[in-house]
Design a protein around this motif. Structure first.
Motif, short mmCIF file in Angstrom:
data_model
loop_
_atom_site.label_atom_id
_atom_site.label_comp_id
_atom_site.label_asym_id
_atom_site.label_seq_id
_atom_site.Cartn_x
_atom_site.Cartn_y
_atom_site.Cartn_z
N UNK C 59 0.77 -1.44 0.20
CA UNK C 59 -0.24 0.04 0.02
C UNK C 59 0.97 1.42 0.05
N UNK C 60 0.49 2.02 -0.97
CA UNK C 60 1.31 3.43 -0.98
C UNK C 60 0.34 4.61 -0.95
N UNK C 61 0.73 5.81 -1.03
CA UNK C 61 0.04 7.22 -0.87
C UNK C 61 -0.65 7.38 -2.04
N UNK C 62 -0.23 7.28 -3.08
CA UNK C 62 -0.61 7.84 -4.32
C UNK C 62 -0.26 7.23 -5.82
N UNK C 63 -0.87 7.72 -6.79
CA UNK C 63 -0.65 6.84 -8.11
C UNK C 63 0.83 7.45 -8.58
N UNK C 64 1.38 8.60 -8.45
CA UNK C 64 2.49 9.08 -9.01
C UNK C 64 3.75 8.36 -8.28
N UNK C 65 3.58 8.16 -7.08
CA UNK C 65 4.53 7.55 -6.13
C UNK C 65 4.63 6.04 -6.51
N UNK C 66 3.26 5.28 -6.69
CA UNK C 66 3.18 4.02 -7.06
C UNK C 66 3.88 3.84 -8.29
N UNK C 67 3.69 4.66 -9.38
CA UNK C 67 4.34 4.57 -10.53
C UNK C 67 6.14 4.45 -10.40
N UNK C 68 6.27 5.49 -9.85
CA UNK C 68 7.85 5.86 -9.77
C UNK C 68 8.38 4.60 -9.03
N UNK C 69 7.91 3.88 -7.96
CA UNK C 69 8.37 2.96 -7.04
C UNK C 69 8.47 2.03 -8.03
N UNK C 70 7.54 1.56 -8.52
CA UNK C 70 7.52 0.30 -9.45
C UNK C 70 8.64 0.39 -10.43
N UNK C 71 8.81 1.51 -11.12
CA UNK C 71 9.90 1.42 -12.31
C UNK C 71 10.96 1.49 -11.40
N UNK C 72 11.18 2.10 -10.55
CA UNK C 72 12.44 2.28 -9.82
C UNK C 72 12.95 0.82 -9.34
N UNK C 73 12.06 0.10 -9.04
CA UNK C 73 12.39 -1.49 -8.34
C UNK C 73 12.53 -2.09 -9.46
N UNK C 74 12.28 -2.17 -10.77
CA UNK C 74 12.04 -3.35 -11.63
C UNK C 74 13.17 -2.96 -12.62
#
Lengths: 342, 342, 342, 342
Positions: C59-74
């Motif tokens: 669970x994360x706080x918002x959409x932009x941070x979800x997107x950047x976390x995913x691409x940063x991780x993968x």
């Protein structure tokens, strides 16, 4: 105009055999981006020298960019590097590693060496997802203090790395000085067997510029050239570096230059010792750190360039570096002058 | 073994005068990190050539690292670069600019040139804090299609930049080819007056390696060397580049090499035209893009190296690049061979 | 003071059942950082809803941070994302993805959808190490234009991704609106089977804030929480989000809210159609894009908030968005007013 | 099931007045992205509380993202942050600051406080372009050890910052605990006058989530919202945070909650002292660090949650944290139990 600079081992631009190889190479066309014959030859010679046929060899322009390319290529964003507080990446690269997003976890060191025990203490201190995850270890061989890891020390470090899922990286800016040190008990082959990735320095051992990154761990080889390109480390005229490394490795030039450089450092150190001075650390390669009264240092600075390393009350430890191009006569002249101040 | 490579202008490693200067320079010691006399001389000569005494000049190893250093130095994280879709930073630098955190906003271009109107359209489309903020413009002079901006075009672009609070940056990898183009109506001095920062390319005009970044806008000068160091662009043996630029600029060598390169391209283009072929874009500098039947291209590839640029039904536009080292005889031999296929 | 805002689906802060769950939760202590019971319950409910027991839910706080976390991780640094030019990461996240170092390769789209053919054309255009390497595909379901991918379209995209070694990521800010669309022929389970990672949006479907990232591909799960923490996406009071998702998923609330939202959009669209107006794209979920004479738009703006999407000579396409909280009466009142202007 | 958790001050989700304000706010629509009335009201109340009308106030979701947004916004790539080794950014943010490219230069601290002398020593050690350039100072008020900077200490630090061209940033996750500490001699206004930027923590003082960044230095205000958006810190439903801060600041709730939290910590500390135990550092706010025999700690862990801070031979220092929601009875029960083990 001073008599000589002992500031570093990159004041003299290149050995004449290196330059001569370039002079020959300008006569023909070469494939770009290190895909030329000379770069291929140089890579083959290096594989032979490290006695491993399946390593990957990549040529880049300098040490800082070699370091940041490697860590950029092998680490995920939350992964960190363990290094000595005296490590080059930690002190003198203007935040190059952090600039690619990675923390350096430092431990203190007196002689420039990292120990397996220190590595484990850092790993143990990083326990959860609120902290960075140590994933690589950085050591310099020889170190920033001119000391040289023994085979046993290196094996312990590498064993600790494997036990803790860490990659071991060696900054080999002065690896030739280490391998050809009087205290060294290992070969390039031993290095390649005890490391995941390292580089063989050209800039500080007779080349105009250039370092050869050697990747031993298969997991770290994928698309490495993309990263070199992205970080700006891929020269259009890659042959400029390939030709030089071919010249350095096609015979014993690479080691001969380092042997000379070390020999000059030892001669210098012996003379200084005979005059009754002590050293900050053991003299093992081409960087030596004698301790002089600060007044003597002041006088020496009139004729010589060098770095003041650390102030010790009324004394100062200075760094004197010899190179492939340092002549015996320069050493003797320096010692003569020093003896006048003693 | 092919007869000749027209793939690029960096197949021949260096002009002999450049190498000769290096051969002379190895005889003495030099200050490190581009603080040597030759780098200072080269910087002074460049200031003179661009007719501005207060620009800052920095030497780095290659074009990609020059580009990423500049944008890393002058942009805040949310700021973006406007460029043509054919711009080198957008296509062939493996994400170097994005790798330092900045978006490139591209616009499409047929001839490799960006227009003031396109710049304004990008600015108008970026209206709020949910979008990146365009803050710099990237153009190449000459362009990736060999075309050359006229003085009027450049002035329009720069005026648009100033009106929209944008920095103008020129990638001058082939700036000598542009300035010495038969269609060029401007000088280095004109460039320096219409730009915030640019670089003079060495790699593609006779040097072993090296580019000279010239900062004209005072606001962009601060602590630039920190950024060069952090990104791995600062050579320990900075004199390696300084010596070469001194050789290129102390007389007219830099321009003479480009003039020769362009002249060979024109000769080649004339011959191709006479054989009845057309070109993808106007021939203005040392990159030309003739269109041949694909079957002719196949035959040419047996003896020559070059890039196939774009397929056009049963024809193919190819890129032929000449260099300081391309001989008339090579051109004539190529044309002879081509005439046999026509 | 305007009558109503159709600007977006996040003007109303939260559904009362969501708030009621929070009111209950404040009575006890909770483990921090999403390790509380409610977050665990919510994760279990989501696993059940997507019919896959071994996905990871974060669970994360918002959409932009979800997107950047995913691409940063993968992604590795040189790897890029393929997306539509209308994709949220490309237009409205202020360079968030580039900010973590990755290029977005965009293709143009009229209806907000990406096709398998477009993906392949991008892959084919990236041939060597001088270019970024496409490694992930970004699509939004529903799209930024309110359209909904069919099961067949999604399967084609995923097949193309697997064939080209690309990760498929779905931005599900409005995934409930898509799944509950009248044109949708798939379930959450179908989504989870045809994607590597996606998120279920809370912010735009009744929660105060929060998105649930669901990782389906085992290779992408490792140390994901480190990345969430590093990018600032991990809330100390993670239960704040867990409690809300538990409320949304423990019965059919999540779908019911989207059904209502869609129904209101359809009602609005029907009324607009009956008045003789056309739409920019098909009406498939809770974002609709009617085209009105610009004068009508001006009048509507006096009483209603909405975005003008695109000017079409003397007409304007506007975006009207309905939410879980939009009342029938609001729709009818808007239609009444519109009929007066027609 | 344990009796109580003293692990942190964010186990209880929110004060009922905060939740009540949210319950009221769901009844109407709100502008997105913190441009709603409540966020504006909250900002106005904060400006009033810090007694400066021209500061900029921005609301973000948590502490780590507040920290990384600030440093990302105010630093150039080669610029570094000075902090204590116990500083939150250095230890417990998974490399968030390095993740945006910046090095943290740490100095050791026993009580969690940084001194002006330490700042100067770091500045003096960074002399040239081969090193990062210290440009900002990070301190926490109260510190990670519960200690509180005095007005004089803070003034010294700020004076040192101004003298050395450094920005001063205060992580105010627990600033209310500091200001309302029994040892505190300053106001919010004093803080705002002695700092360039800081944040007022909501998460650890009664809010469901949210922190208020306050920018005092005009030079740091430009396009800050772009950076918030780019880093994923801008909530679509920004009112979610604005409403809460309005509730916290429209009367004395923010301070009252901290006063209660501190009072509970003092009561706990007094009781522990009376039983003969010592503390690792002075008790100044709502985090206390008593030292117990390790056997006592083991027993306490059966009924209570808390962090073991550091092992001291056969003793262990633990961290006990009280919150706005900690009841007197919980304290007394804990002390009763402790007295049984003594």
């Amino acid at each position: 105009m001073k008599k000589y600079s002992f500031k570093n081992d990159y004041s003299s631009l290149a050995h004449y055999e290196v330059l001569s190889a370039l002079s020959e190479a300008v006569k023909t066309q070469h494939e770009g981006y290190s895909e030329d014959i000379h770069s291929q030859n140089a890579a083959a010679l290096i594989k032979c020298r490290v006695n491993q046929s399946n390593v990957d060899v990549h040529f880049v322009s300098g040490g800082t960019i070699a370091n940041l390319i490697v860590f950029s290529a092998i680490l995920r964003p939350h992964e960190a590097v363990i290094a000595c507080d005296s490590g080059h990446i930690s002190t003198h690269e203007a935040g190059a590693i952090e600039g690619t997003g990675h923390k350096i976890c430092t431990v203190s060191s007196v002689d420039g060496k990292l120990t397996a025990a220190q590595i484990e203490s850092v790993v143990l201190a990083h326990t959860d997802e609120h902290m960075v995850k140590p994933k690589a270890v950085f050591i310099s061989q020889s170190t920033e203090l001119g000391t040289v890891y023994t085979k046993s020390e290196l094996c312990d470090i590498y064993a600790s790395c494997r036990a803790n899922d860490l990659y071991l990286y060696i900054d080999g800016a002065r690896i030739a000085a280490a391998i050809n040190s009087r205290v060294c008990d290992m070969t390039y082959s031993d290095i390649a067997e005890s490391v995941d990735v390292f580089y063989l320095g050209g800039t500080k051992n007779g080349a105009l510029l250039g370092e050869a990154i050697v990747i031993c761990n298969d997991d770290l080889k994928k698309e490495f050239r993309h990263i070199i390109k992205q970080r700006g480390g891929m020269l259009a005229k890659g042959a400029t570096i390939g030709v030089q490394f071919e010249a350095l490795f096609k015979n014993n030039l690479y080691d001969d230059l380092a042997k000379h450089s070390n020999a000059m450092a030892y001669r210098l150190a012996e003379g200084i010792k005979e005059l009754g001075y002590e050293f900050l650390v053991e003299v093992e390669s081409n960087q030596i750190f004698p301790i002089f009264p600060s007044k003597v240092v002041e006088k020496l600075m009139q004729n010589y360039d060098f770095h003041e390393w650390v102030k010790l009350s009324d004394k100062t430890a200075i760094r004197l570096v010899t190179s492939f191009d340092t002549h015996k006569s320069v050493i003797d002249e320096f010692l003569d002058e020093l003896s006048c101040y003693s």
